[in-house]
Write a protein that holds these residues in place. Structure first.
Motif, PDB file in Angstrom:
ATOM      1  N   GLU A 162       0.821  -1.205   0.000  1.00 43.69           N
ATOM      2  CA  GLU A 162       0.000   0.000   0.000  1.00 43.69           C
ATOM      3  C   GLU A 162       0.853   1.252   0.000  1.00 43.69           C
ATOM      4  O   GLU A 162       1.970   1.276   0.512  1.00 43.69           O
ATOM      5  CB  GLU A 162      -0.950   0.019   1.203  1.00 43.69           C
ATOM      6  N   PHE A 163       0.294   2.273  -0.577  1.00 41.45           N
ATOM      7  CA  PHE A 163       0.946   3.582  -0.654  1.00 41.45           C
ATOM      8  C   PHE A 163       0.990   4.226   0.722  1.00 41.45           C
ATOM      9  O   PHE A 163       0.037   4.134   1.502  1.00 41.45           O
ATOM     10  CB  PHE A 163       0.163   4.457  -1.629  1.00 41.45           C
ATOM     11  N   VAL A 164       2.104   4.902   1.014  1.00 44.90           N
ATOM     12  CA  VAL A 164       2.248   5.626   2.270  1.00 44.90           C
ATOM     13  C   VAL A 164       2.389   7.132   2.010  1.00 44.90           C
ATOM     14  O   VAL A 164       1.627   7.943   2.538  1.00 44.90           O
ATOM     15  CB  VAL A 164       3.458   5.121   3.069  1.00 44.90           C
ATOM     16  N   ALA A 165       3.376   7.503   1.206  1.00 42.28           N
ATOM     17  CA  ALA A 165       3.630   8.923   0.955  1.00 42.28           C
ATOM     18  C   ALA A 165       4.490   9.070  -0.292  1.00 42.28           C
ATOM     19  O   ALA A 165       5.205   8.151  -0.675  1.00 42.28           O
ATOM     20  CB  ALA A 165       4.332   9.573   2.152  1.00 42.28           C
ATOM     21  N   THR A 166       4.407  10.251  -0.894  1.00 40.16           N
ATOM     22  CA  THR A 166       5.241  10.531  -2.053  1.00 40.16           C
ATOM     23  C   THR A 166       5.591  12.006  -2.095  1.00 40.16           C
ATOM     24  O   THR A 166       4.840  12.855  -1.576  1.00 40.16           O
ATOM     25  CB  THR A 166       4.541  10.088  -3.352  1.00 40.16           C
ATOM     26  N   VAL A 197      -1.949   7.655   7.384  1.00 39.02           N
ATOM     27  CA  VAL A 197      -0.729   8.172   8.024  1.00 39.02           C
ATOM     28  C   VAL A 197      -0.699   9.695   8.080  1.00 39.02           C
ATOM     29  O   VAL A 197       0.209  10.267   8.698  1.00 39.02           O
ATOM     30  CB  VAL A 197       0.542   7.665   7.304  1.00 39.02           C
ATOM     31  N   LYS A 198      -1.678  10.327   7.477  1.00 40.47           N
ATOM     32  CA  LYS A 198      -1.694  11.789   7.441  1.00 40.47           C
ATOM     33  C   LYS A 198      -1.712  12.363   8.852  1.00 40.47           C
ATOM     34  O   LYS A 198      -2.477  11.915   9.706  1.00 40.47           O
ATOM     35  CB  LYS A 198      -2.910  12.254   6.647  1.00 40.47           C
ATOM     36  N   GLY A 199      -0.845  13.323   9.102  1.00 43.39           N
ATOM     37  CA  GLY A 199      -0.748  13.931  10.418  1.00 43.39           C
ATOM     38  C   GLY A 199       0.212  13.217  11.351  1.00 43.39           C
ATOM     39  O   GLY A 199       0.564  13.753  12.410  1.00 43.39           O
ATOM     40  N   ARG A 200       0.635  12.016  10.999  1.00 38.72           N
ATOM     41  CA  ARG A 200       1.581  11.250  11.824  1.00 38.72           C
ATOM     42  C   ARG A 200       2.922  11.057  11.134  1.00 38.72           C
ATOM     43  O   ARG A 200       3.965  11.033  11.802  1.00 38.72           O
ATOM     44  CB  ARG A 200       0.990   9.883  12.165  1.00 38.72           C
ATOM     45  N   GLN A 259       9.657  10.225   8.363  1.00 39.96           N
ATOM     46  CA  GLN A 259       9.567  10.365   9.814  1.00 39.96           C
ATOM     47  C   GLN A 259       8.205   9.857  10.250  1.00 39.96           C
ATOM     48  O   GLN A 259       7.175  10.353   9.771  1.00 39.96           O
ATOM     49  CB  GLN A 259       9.741  11.828  10.217  1.00 39.96           C
ATOM     50  N   MET A 260       8.205   8.897  11.148  1.00 41.65           N
ATOM     51  CA  MET A 260       6.963   8.264  11.586  1.00 41.65           C
ATOM     52  C   MET A 260       6.764   8.517  13.074  1.00 41.65           C
ATOM     53  O   MET A 260       7.583   8.087  13.895  1.00 41.65           O
ATOM     54  CB  MET A 260       7.007   6.762  11.291  1.00 41.65           C
ATOM     55  N   ASN A 261       5.721   9.221  13.414  1.00 40.88           N
ATOM     56  CA  ASN A 261       5.392   9.533  14.795  1.00 40.88           C
ATOM     57  C   ASN A 261       4.070   8.870  15.175  1.00 40.88           C
ATOM     58  O   ASN A 261       3.292   8.467  14.313  1.00 40.88           O
ATOM     59  CB  ASN A 261       5.292  11.040  14.993  1.00 40.88           C
TER      60      ASN A 261
END
Length: 123
Positions: free
Chosen positions: A46-50, A64-67, A82-84
């Motif tokens: 699955e897509f996470v970010a680009t 994952v938006k906002g984290r 960066q994963m929070n």
């Protein structure tokens, strides 16, 4: 094509943070959009970010938006994630990928992939 090598994965408790990196070879890194994808056991990738070659635009999966924050340093040929506020459901192998087409959410637009780095979030 570029060669991609991820690093920085590991084990973290829920609520914690982790940063994964992806180093690219070649002198044309800034011309590539870079994406992060993940695949959990038994699930599809699955897509996470680009992020585009120049750093904007940026797109995130709703989950994952906002984290999570994607960024890149073209001088270092590196893209970061960066994963929070990590959750157990973030557990997966995380892959970076390069696209000379653009910052799309579909992995079909990416022609180079790294080997992946494992991120495990314990509850």
């Amino acid at each position: 094509q570029v060669q991609l090598v991820e690093s920085g994965g590991g084990l973290v408790q829920a609520g914690g943070s982790l940063r994964v990196s992806c180093a690219a070879s070649g002198r044309t890194f800034s011309t590539y959009a870079m994406g992060w994808f993940r695949q959990a056991p038994g699930k599809e990738r699955e897509f996470v970010a680009t992020i585009s070659g120049k750093g904007s635009p940026i797109y995130y999966a709703d989950s994952v938006k906002g984290r999570f924050t994607i960024s890149r340093d073209n001088a270092k040929n590196t893209v970061y994630l960066q994963m929070n506020s990590l959750k157990p459901e973030d557990t997966a192998v995380y892959y970076c990928a390069a696209s000379n087409i653009g910052p799309y959410e579909s992995g079909n637009y990416y022609e180079s992939w790294g080997q992946g780095t494992q991120v495990t979030v314990s509850s």
